[in-house]
Design an enzyme around this catalytic site. Structure first.
Site, PDB file in Angstrom:
ATOM      1  N   GLY A 469       0.826  -1.196   0.000  1.00 32.34           N
ATOM      2  CA  GLY A 469       0.000   0.000   0.000  1.00 32.34           C
ATOM      3  C   GLY A 469       0.857   1.241   0.000  1.00 32.34           C
ATOM      4  N   GLY A 511      12.099  -0.575   2.313  1.00 38.39           N
ATOM      5  CA  GLY A 511      11.811  -1.159   1.004  1.00 38.39           C
ATOM      6  C   GLY A 511      12.157  -0.263  -0.165  1.00 38.39           C
ATOM      7  CE  LYS A 620      -1.144  11.980  -6.514  1.00 35.97           C
ATOM      8  NZ  LYS A 620      -2.012  11.642  -7.667  1.00 35.97           N
ATOM      9  CD  GLU A 692       8.338   1.247  10.189  1.00 34.79           C
ATOM     10  OE1 GLU A 692       7.863   0.231  10.698  1.00 34.79           O
ATOM     11  OE2 GLU A 692       9.556   1.396  10.020  1.00 34.79           O
TER      12      GLU A 692
HETATM   13 MO1  MOS Z   1       7.410  -2.685  10.015  1.00 39.04          MO
HETATM   14  S1  MOS Z   1       6.455  -2.750  11.835  1.00 39.04           S
HETATM   15  O1  MOS Z   1       9.004  -3.089  10.272  1.00 39.04           O
HETATM   16  O2  MOS Z   1       6.527  -3.642   9.004  1.00 39.04           O
END
Ligand code: MOS
Length: 732
Positions: A469, A511, A620, A692
């Site tokens: 997502g 990622g 975005k 995060e």
């Molecule tokens: Mo994150 S809580 O390292 O997917």
């Protein structure tokens, strides 16, 4: 070029390309598929003869399974089998960590732990038989610990102890010594965990919902006792993970075991309640914050000690002090995390493990210290930025904290804040403003990606990298388009299949920068070939809109390819840059709240976040990550709490009706400021992770705004009305 990232790549390649797509707020290429329901999620594949499996959770909170009365349900309509294979009952490995904990598989460690799988022709038949299935237990709940406050703690692993914190606290002119509590969190991904397993001879194909395919394959193979080369995982679309899909869960192993036994495909979909009861929680925390500063506000002492919980044999401990370690100065330090063992489901990574809950307590404590010392809270933070990472003596790669505080303050209108609380009242509502820093460690993870440049100029990017997502499809395509001078609509991206090169996966916010760097490297190799075909040095090659230029030469890309397809696999591995520098992302939160003078209900009125995370790959999707993080922050601040019954350990609020994630009504318009920077230490893209950052400290800003509004210092998260009400000032 070596795959290991040992020295910062300061060429900042992407800045010199001409295509102009990197960083742009382009739409997600898979967006239309998702919003029209055509993107298949794990449970949505139609396989011929697929049987349906339903897991059965333990009815006792601690003990042992002594009998499973399979015979009583085997004649029920449609029932194909009842499975309680050791492989599927063992707790699956979590967090890409490889091995599952050693465990006696008849042992029940927590209420709701999967103990059997019932498979039938239809989901309804399987559900009926699962409800009817009688299981006998030896119940030893009496000897289990259900209350983390009552259970003993283990000595901390690798605590930080520098100087003399006790003396600093005693001698400094200003100090605070505070205890905060945060409740446990559920990952609360929208898509429940689900798997469809199908064997073809000895080859398993598993459709599942995972964050880290390259790690999930060996986890699943190890659970089943098969060669990883015979396991294929397909996970192209993932409806959120938030840590709960870092490792495999019981549904995947159970589906694979049953499918192997029955010789036909088996689907296992967890109910929402089963997800809550059996797939990863964030530990509740109890945190002691000790801060001491001199007359000018310079920190001389910094203590952050936390108590968290997990099951007896689990290694994970919520890394509460992770950002405290590097964020602020202070020579006398004590940082420690201690684990207590309770009969609750496995605690693991959930949405910024560590910083999410650690930063909110630290930032609330900083606010109280600022008040105690009579210093502006922004000034206090700026005054305490260390030159080198404390205790490690290594430099910071890049740090936008000052810019974030300044630009955020200006955009938010921080100058309109009253320093003293209880100064603004609108009807029944006290109004207040709060600030907090954001910080989150940054990591690069091993990754590979393959890029193909076809004879007609089309570009294909392939990796098992997942898109949970977050925008992986969009940004990986943008990187390739930019590097190869291709219009974005000529680029396709295939992800989430273990047959593709192993990407970094989606975890720890790494990622995009990691797998993106692998894509960049693959494109560099293709550019090297193209430049030699054109007869120019690689640095001189310009690719734009399918044209190649360099020196005084030029050609079309198609002409240069001359019918050939160029294919390269790019690789990145973490190297010395990860050890020689302290790497983190930074930001600041500003929040305005209204606190009801009679009920102590808090409403967020405005929130601004300013974030620096290296290069912005897509304005975005990056902004959406920040928005999502701030929404988590609002949940952590006001509503989210796993509630376990202290008498028998069961999870009371095991669905989205009882576990309150913020909904539309709880979230006002949020303002996000992206601070563009280049961090060549972090990755060849000069990008860091943003996934995060938006939660890391956000609830601290809310706590500080609540205090500024009504004069009550919150020490419990979430800050529900009952935690504040008895301290509220006279509403009249
Ligand atoms: Mo994150 S809580 O390292 O997917």
């Amino acid at each position: 070029m070596s795959a290991t990232y040992d020295a910062p790549d300061r060429r900042n390649l992407l800045d010199h390309m001409r295509q102009g797509v990197i960083g742009k707020p382009l739409d997600r290429p898979e967006g239309p598929l998702k919003v029209t329901g055509r993107a298949p999620y794990a449970a949505e594949y139609d396989l011929p003869r697929c049987a349906e499996g339903v897991l059965v959770g333990a009815r006792v909170s601690n003990g042992r399974v002594t009998a499973i009365h399979r015979d009583e349900v085997s004649a029920m309509p449609g029932v194909l089998g009842v499975f309680a294979d050791p492989a599927m009952l063992r707790r699956p490995a979590q967090g890409g960590a490889g091995k599952a904990p050693a465990q006696d598989v008849t042992q029940v460690d927590y209420k709701g732990q999967p103990v059997a799988l019932v498979v039938a022709e239809t989901f309804e038949q399987a559900t009926a038989a699962a409800k009817a299935l009688r299981i006998d237990y030896e119940d030893s709940s009496d000897s289990a610990h259900f209350d983390p406050d009552a259970a003993g703690v283990e000595p901390p692993k690798k605590p930080t102890d520098l100087g003399d914190l006790e003396a600093a606290m005693r001698d400094a002119p200003h100090h605070v010594d505070l205890i905060f509590r945060t409740e446990g969190h559920a990952s609360a991904a929208m898509e429940p965990h689900a798997a469809i397993a199908a064997w073809d001879g000895g080859e398993l194909t598993l459709h599942g919902s995972f964050q880290m395919v390259a790690y999930n394959v060996p986890e699943l193979a190890a659970s089943l006792g098969v060669d990883p080369a015979r396991v294929r995982i397909v996970s192209p679309y993932v409806g959120g993970g938030f840590g709960s899909k870092l490792g495999i869960s019981h549904d995947a192993v159970a589906a694979a075991v049953a499918a192997r036994e029955l010789g036909r495909p088996v689907r296992v979909v967890l109910t929402r309640q089963q997800v809550f009861e059996s797939v990863i929680r964030r530990s509740e925390t109890r945190q002691r914050l000790r801060l001491a500063c001199d007359e000018t506000g310079r920190l001389v002492g910094l203590g952050h000690e936390a108590r968290v919980s997990n099951l007896p044999d689990e290694k994970f401990a919520e890394p509460v002090t992770q950002a405290t370690k590097f964020l602020y100065a202070g020579d006398n330090r004590r940082l420690a995390v201690q684990v207590t063992r309770v009969a609750r489901l496995t605690a693991g990574s959930v949405r910024a493990p560590g910083e999410a809950v650690g930063m909110q307590a630290l930032e609330a404590a900083m606010d109280e210290l600022a008040e105690t010392a009579g210093i502006d809270p922004i000034a206090l933070r700026k005054r305490n930025l260390p030159d080198k990472a404390p205790g490690e003596g290594i430099p910071f790669s890049s740090r936008t904290l000052v810019e974030a505080l300044d630009r955020g303050a200006a955009a938010f209108g921080w100058d309109r804040r009253h320093a003293r609380p209880c100064q603004t009242r609108e009807g029944e509502w006290w109004i207040g403003m709060g600030v907090a820093s954001a910080a989150r460690v940054n990591m690069l993870a091993p990754a590979e990606a393959r890029v193909r440049l076809h004879p007609d100029g089309r570009v294909e990017v392939e990796s098992d990298q997942t898109d949970i997502g977050t925008g992986s499809y969009a940004i990986l395509g943008q990187i390739a388009a930019e590097m190869l001078g291709s219009p974005i609509d000529r680029v396709t991206v295939a992800l989430g299949d273990s047959r593709l090169p192993p990407g970094a996966g989606s975890g720890g916010s790494f990622g995009a920068a990691s797998t993106g760097s692998a894509v960049l490297r693959a494109c560099e190799a293709i550019r090297a070939e193209l430049s030699s075909r054109l007869g120019v040095a690689a640095e001189e090659l310009t690719l734009q809109d399918g044209l190649a230029r360099g020196g005084n030469r030029s050609d079309t890309l198609v002409g240069l390819l001359g019918g050939d397809m160029l294919e390269e696999t790019g690789r990145i591995e973490p190297g010395r840059t990860g050890k020689d520098y302290s790497q983190a992302t930074y930001g600041a939160f500003f929040c305005e709240v209204a606190v009801n003078a009679f009920t102590a209900e808090t409403r967020i009125r405005r929130m601004t976040g300013a974030f620096g995370f290296g290069r912005v790959l897509n304005a975005k999707t990056a902004r959406s990550q920040c928005l999502g993080g701030m929404v988590w922050g609002i949940g952590s601040a006001l509503t989210e709490a796993l509630q376990f019954d202290l008498r028998d350990g069961h999870l009371v609020n095991h669905d989205l009706a009882g576990y309150h994630v913020p909904v539309h009504r709880d979230v006002p318009a949020l303002d996000v400021i992206l601070l563009e920077e280049r961090d060549a230490v972090a990755s060849p893209l000069q990008a860091k992770g943003v996934g995060e950052l938006g939660i890391c400290g956000a609830a601290g800003a809310v706590a500080n705004a609540i205090y500024n509004a009504c004069g009550v210092r919150p020490y419990r998260f979430p800050m529900t009305p009952d935690t504040l009400l008895d301290q509220m000032p006279d509403p009249f």
